[in-house]
Design a protein around this motif. Structure first.
Motif, PDB file in Angstrom:
ATOM      1  N   ARG A   1     -66.847   4.889   7.101  1.00 19.09           N
ATOM      2  CA  ARG A   1     -67.024   4.788   5.651  1.00 19.09           C
ATOM      3  C   ARG A   1     -66.070   3.744   5.082  1.00 19.09           C
ATOM      4  NH1 ARG A   1     -64.555   6.666   0.966  1.00 19.09           N
ATOM      5  NH2 ARG A   1     -65.976   7.061  -0.772  1.00 19.09           N
ATOM      6  N   TYR A   2     -66.530   3.025   4.063  1.00 18.40           N
ATOM      7  CA  TYR A   2     -65.660   2.085   3.368  1.00 18.40           C
ATOM      8  C   TYR A   2     -64.537   2.834   2.677  1.00 18.40           C
ATOM      9  CZ  TYR A   2     -63.873  -0.779  -0.426  1.00 18.40           C
ATOM     10  OH  TYR A   2     -63.035  -1.429  -1.285  1.00 18.40           O
ATOM     11  N   LEU A   3     -63.308   2.392   2.880  1.00 22.27           N
ATOM     12  CA  LEU A   3     -62.154   2.947   2.175  1.00 22.27           C
ATOM     13  C   LEU A   3     -61.578   1.873   1.264  1.00 22.27           C
ATOM     14  CD1 LEU A   3     -60.212   4.919   4.962  1.00 22.27           C
ATOM     15  CD2 LEU A   3     -61.521   5.880   3.057  1.00 22.27           C
ATOM     16  N   PRO A   4     -61.240   2.224   0.033  1.00 24.89           N
ATOM     17  CA  PRO A   4     -60.663   1.226  -0.884  1.00 24.89           C
ATOM     18  C   PRO A   4     -59.303   0.749  -0.395  1.00 24.89           C
ATOM     19  CG  PRO A   4     -60.543   3.431  -1.828  1.00 24.89           C
ATOM     20  CD  PRO A   4     -61.384   3.547  -0.598  1.00 24.89           C
ATOM     21  N   HIS A   5     -58.854  -0.385  -0.955  1.00 26.47           N
ATOM     22  CA  HIS A   5     -57.570  -0.968  -0.554  1.00 26.47           C
ATOM     23  C   HIS A   5     -56.426   0.039  -0.682  1.00 26.47           C
ATOM     24  CE1 HIS A   5     -59.046  -5.030   0.003  1.00 26.47           C
ATOM     25  NE2 HIS A   5     -59.659  -4.985  -1.169  1.00 26.47           N
ATOM     26  N   ALA A   6     -56.437   0.796  -1.760  1.00 24.37           N
ATOM     27  CA  ALA A   6     -55.348   1.754  -1.992  1.00 24.37           C
ATOM     28  C   ALA A   6     -55.302   2.801  -0.873  1.00 24.37           C
ATOM     29  CB  ALA A   6     -55.527   2.436  -3.348  1.00 24.37           C
ATOM     30  N   ALA A   7     -56.468   3.235  -0.393  1.00 24.22           N
ATOM     31  CA  ALA A   7     -56.523   4.220   0.688  1.00 24.22           C
ATOM     32  C   ALA A   7     -55.958   3.635   1.980  1.00 24.22           C
ATOM     33  CB  ALA A   7     -57.959   4.692   0.896  1.00 24.22           C
ATOM     34  N   HIS A   8     -56.283   2.381   2.264  1.00 26.03           N
ATOM     35  CA  HIS A   8     -55.731   1.725   3.455  1.00 26.03           C
ATOM     36  C   HIS A   8     -54.216   1.598   3.359  1.00 26.03           C
ATOM     37  CE1 HIS A   8     -59.224   0.685   5.840  1.00 26.03           C
ATOM     38  NE2 HIS A   8     -59.873   0.325   4.746  1.00 26.03           N
ATOM     39  N   GLU A   9     -53.738   1.360   2.141  1.00 26.68           N
ATOM     40  CA  GLU A   9     -52.295   1.244   1.966  1.00 26.68           C
ATOM     41  C   GLU A   9     -51.605   2.581   2.207  1.00 26.68           C
ATOM     42  OE1 GLU A   9     -48.628  -0.570   1.341  1.00 26.68           O
ATOM     43  OE2 GLU A   9     -50.618  -1.298   1.892  1.00 26.68           O
ATOM     44  N   LEU A  10     -52.239   3.686   1.784  1.00 23.36           N
ATOM     45  CA  LEU A  10     -51.677   5.013   2.051  1.00 23.36           C
ATOM     46  C   LEU A  10     -51.586   5.258   3.553  1.00 23.36           C
ATOM     47  CD1 LEU A  10     -50.681   7.809   1.213  1.00 23.36           C
ATOM     48  CD2 LEU A  10     -53.075   8.527   1.007  1.00 23.36           C
TER      49      LEU A  10
END
Length: 297
Positions: free
Chosen positions: A274-283
């Protein structure tokens, strides 16, 4: 119509000159003239009175100028926000977590992340584990906190393994025990996790394997309700030890449970592919870097 056409138009209107507009936009005067002609052709209106001495907006040009300024300002605002997102200064993360589980470790991690990225919004949704799993599959959540099993559907990072302890009123007879096992629940009223939790089935199965049929006083997903019922002497409960350590020792006592395999295992979980937003990748990057958590596949 292109944004740069509107930007050229605004500069010609501002400076009342095609040559000055070309200079401030770092382009050629023929390019400016062509852009204005293309704009006039598309709108079907003359936007400027032109003479050898001056350039002046027509009535249509005045109307278009107001709209053009708003459009260009909105477009530049979008670019500014996207730059902030690319720098991971903004964004939003949706996380589902069960209300009853011990998320002390994750709370500290989340607090540290928010301190470093205060502009990233985190929305928490209190659901049972089964609903969290379904919401992840439906794309309604970025992350869920539960005990994942299906590596074909999910990826995850383990962050919590907390053994369960038996919670009872301080005057309860089981408070005299140093260690409590399934067989000790014979005749006791159990305040249990509801069937949204896998622990519900595991505890009942453990009792049956010990040769007893558990007497369930109440099933709930609310931790506070469980502890209140224990305080009211309505039964005993099994809770993660980290939660037990925060309870009032004057009214509630807890003892270790003999089945050391009975523990709360929690992972930060997301849907595979699933696509994860940039903020989620940063977490994710923050957790791996600062807490040395390993991603499971």
């Amino acid at each position: 119509m292109e944004i740069r056409h509107l930007e050229y138009f605004i500069e010609v209107a501002r400076h009342k000159s095609f040559s000055i507009a070309a200079e401030v936009t770092h382009t050629s005067q023929p390019s400016i003239s062509k852009a204005i002609k293309d704009l006039e052709a598309e709108l079907g209106k003359t936007l400027f009175y032109r003479s050898t001495k001056y350039v002046k907006l027509t009535d249509a040009g005045e109307l278009v100028l107001d709209q053009a300024q708003q459009i260009v300002a909105a477009f530049r605002n979008i670019n500014t926000q996207l730059e902030g997102l690319a720098k991971l200064q903004t964004g939003k993360i949706h996380i589902g977590l069960p209300p009853i589980t011990a998320v002390t470790t994750f709370s500290h991690m989340l607090g540290a992340f928010k301190s470093e990225y205060p502009k990233i919004q985190i929305q928490l949704f209190e659901y049972g584990p089964k609903k969290i799993e379904a919401s992840l599959q439906d794309g309604l959540l970025d992350f869920g906190i539960f005990t994942p099993e299906d590596s074909d559907l999910f990826e995850w990072i383990w962050f919590e393994q907390d053994p369960l302890s038996v919670v009872m009123h301080s005057t309860h007879p089981l408070a005299r025990y140093d260690l409590i096992d399934y067989k000790d629940f014979e005749g006791e009223q159990l305040i249990l996790y509801n069937n949204d939790y896998k622990l519900h089935d595991i505890i009942i199965a453990g009792c049956k394997n010990a040769g007893i049929t558990p007497e369930i006083a109440f099933e709930t997903s609310q931790r506070e309700l469980m502890t209140q019922m224990v305080t009211a002497k309505l039964g005993v409960a099994l809770l993660p030890t980290k939660i037990c350590q925060t309870l009032n020792p004057l009214t509630i006592t807890y003892r270790p449970f003999a089945d050391t395999n009975l523990c709360l295992q929690l992972a930060l979980t997301w849907k595979k592919g699933r696509y994860l937003p940039h903020a989620a990748h940063e977490l994710l990057a923050f957790l791996k870097t600062n807490y040395h958590l390993i991603e499971s596949y």
